[in-house]
Write a protein that holds these residues in place. Sequence first.
Motif, short mmCIF file in Angstrom:
data_model
loop_
_atom_site.label_atom_id
_atom_site.label_comp_id
_atom_site.label_asym_id
_atom_site.label_seq_id
_atom_site.Cartn_x
_atom_site.Cartn_y
_atom_site.Cartn_z
N LEU A 157 -32.72 4.09 123.17
CA LEU A 157 -32.13 4.78 122.03
C LEU A 157 -32.49 4.07 120.72
N LEU A 158 -32.38 2.75 120.73
CA LEU A 158 -32.72 1.98 119.54
C LEU A 158 -34.19 2.17 119.16
N ALA A 159 -35.06 2.12 120.17
CA ALA A 159 -36.50 2.29 119.92
C ALA A 159 -36.78 3.69 119.35
N GLU A 160 -36.09 4.68 119.89
CA GLU A 160 -36.29 6.05 119.44
C GLU A 160 -35.81 6.22 118.00
N CYS A 161 -34.64 5.71 117.70
CA CYS A 161 -34.05 5.92 116.37
C CYS A 161 -34.74 5.07 115.30
N VAL A 162 -35.13 3.86 115.64
CA VAL A 162 -35.85 3.01 114.70
C VAL A 162 -37.20 3.63 114.39
N HIS A 163 -37.84 4.20 115.45
CA HIS A 163 -39.16 4.84 115.27
C HIS A 163 -39.04 6.04 114.33
N ILE A 164 -37.92 6.79 114.50
CA ILE A 164 -37.72 7.95 113.64
C ILE A 164 -37.51 7.51 112.19
#
Length: 298
Positions: A291-298
């Motif tokens: 989730l962190l990787a997804e949201c930081v990427h966004i």
Amino acid sequence: MSIESINFGEVLNSLRTYKKIEINELAEGICTPEDIELFERNHKYPTMEQLVKIAGKLNVQINYFFDITSSSHFNYVITIAKLIDNYKRERNYQAIYEVVQREKNNPLFGSISQQQYLIWHEGICVYYLKGSRELAIELLKKAIKLTNPKYSNLTEIEVDILTSMALIEKDAQNFDAALSLFLEALNHIKELPYIKAPTLKIKILYGYSQLLTKVGKYQESLQYCEEGINNCIAAESNYQFADLHYQAGENYIRMGQLDKGNEYMEKAINLFNIQGNDEYVQLVKKEYNKLLAECVHI
């Protein structure tokens, strides 16, 4: 009447002796030989799951161990219901399905409410084992109509069955149908004069919060997470307490409030640790990092 109120040990010992089964043989895959000895001396009693396995090895039905009276019949039904509930918590749908198929023609399950219970759980299994959403929903509707043909003023059990329908629609990605069913369940439960099982409302709130997150309504989902957490505290229940913290954390992270999200995620991990649920500790950590990787990427 409970298993403690009959001479279970004597019945077990007599049957095992008659079947010429040694203690070690009976115990294998169920418990220790010492446990069998304690059971036979009435110094200890088996769990429901152990009782089912013991009966299976001795090739008898569980009700063999109970007196042939109406009260013991009732106790047998309660025993089976608790066994199914245990399997449901473990998500062991194959075991539930086997129990339901074995008991559906048992005259002890002849009452409408008992038939309803079996059909309800057959419907759940049909979806999670066979992926047949339409048949599952059909069975769950049938279960409700057994006791409520007009489908109005639902009882607590009927709301629970309705919630199962909502959860299946959610898991089948039929989000509009699921949203409607969860709201219907919440409206019905608000009308009940008394709720015997506070975990039912918690289950609805958690399932609905999950669904709202899936459709991107993070703020609304967060409100239901907080309501669920407050219900857990009021009921002094750990039921889905950790899950609700995880869901709240996910909402905060998706809303860009990382500090608040991290706080709830850490609470969820700690709560699962306290419960001794290492499987979910690892799962939360894995999903948290994704989730962190997804949201930081966004």
